[in-house]
Design an enzyme around this catalytic site. Sequence first.
Site, PDB file in Angstrom:
ATOM      1  N   TYR A 159      -2.482  -0.246  10.512  1.00 13.59           N
ATOM      2  CA  TYR A 159      -2.511  -0.674   9.102  1.00 13.59           C
ATOM      3  C   TYR A 159      -1.206  -0.304   8.410  1.00 13.59           C
ATOM      4  O   TYR A 159      -0.615  -1.122   7.691  1.00 13.59           O
ATOM      5  CB  TYR A 159      -3.695  -0.018   8.392  1.00 13.59           C
ATOM      6  CG  TYR A 159      -3.797  -0.383   6.932  1.00 13.59           C
ATOM      7  CD1 TYR A 159      -4.165  -1.660   6.542  1.00 13.59           C
ATOM      8  CD2 TYR A 159      -3.515   0.559   5.936  1.00 13.59           C
ATOM      9  CE1 TYR A 159      -4.256  -2.013   5.207  1.00 13.59           C
ATOM     10  CE2 TYR A 159      -3.600   0.220   4.595  1.00 13.59           C
ATOM     11  CZ  TYR A 159      -3.975  -1.062   4.232  1.00 13.59           C
ATOM     12  OH  TYR A 159      -4.048  -1.398   2.905  1.00 13.59           O
TER      13      TYR A 159
ATOM     14  N   SER B 237       0.845  -1.190   0.000  1.00 12.55           N
ATOM     15  CA  SER B 237       0.000   0.000   0.000  1.00 12.55           C
ATOM     16  C   SER B 237       0.880   1.239   0.000  1.00 12.55           C
ATOM     17  O   SER B 237       2.025   1.205   0.458  1.00 12.55           O
ATOM     18  CB  SER B 237      -0.898   0.005   1.243  1.00 12.55           C
ATOM     19  OG  SER B 237      -1.574   1.236   1.383  1.00 12.55           O
TER      20      SER B 237
END
Length: 265
Positions: free
Chosen positions: A158, A145
């Site tokens: 995250y 990501s």
Amino acid sequence: MADRRLKGKNIIITGASSGVGAEIARLCAQQGANLVLLARRIDKLIALKEELQHHFQVDVIACQLDVSNTTEIEEVFQEVFKQIDRVDVLVNNAGFGIFREAHEAEVKEIKEMFAVNVIGLLACTKMVLPKMIATRSGHIINIASQAGKMATPKSSVYAATKHAVLGYTNSLRMEMVRSNVYVTAVNPGPIATDFFTVADQSGTYVKNVGKYMLQPHDVAKKIVNSMLTQTREINLPRWMNIGSVFYTLFPQLVERLGKKAFFKK
């Protein structure tokens, strides 16, 4: 003329039941690849399997798998190996996030995110590496990501998982050079999938950045086009990756100037 580079190749995809994973499966099937579809939602996997076998002359295996369960990973992969003799591509796509400030994150959620996003990814990769090393061929594609490059508020856990994925991927890439196995990190920004039904339960983030979201098909196309090529990273969208590069060079400046935008989650 259609690209037939993947014809007859065996491609394993985790998190294949929807979103980017399902789109990758469709695009690979179009090129004649045989597929192993892994996810928790077996009903969706079976529906996707039937769709692909109806439209394309390919072999499709669908197996229920919770990648947070390492024992289950070993058992499922061993069953898969009884049906395929080699693994050409592994796409570690399974993952999820929950957006909360650090002091609000529950330990249970923290453990679950690391179990799926990090430990599960490592365990799946470990299962296929011996086969790829033995054949001196293959491709590991890890979906990380942009959060793994530039952390923002409300994504501390995250972002930590995706930083871990990038660290592992970069090290693995160097190790696999000796075995002619390619390793690619994919760093997308927000994608219009059901990821945000869990990650952004308030709806604030989607409301603020909805018009900038990537489409699953477009992300999948970039990934499939990179398969079995020596691609180090895929960074999407380009403008967001420029921000990540700028952050690496001038972190304090970016944190100061971007403070207001970062809190839009």
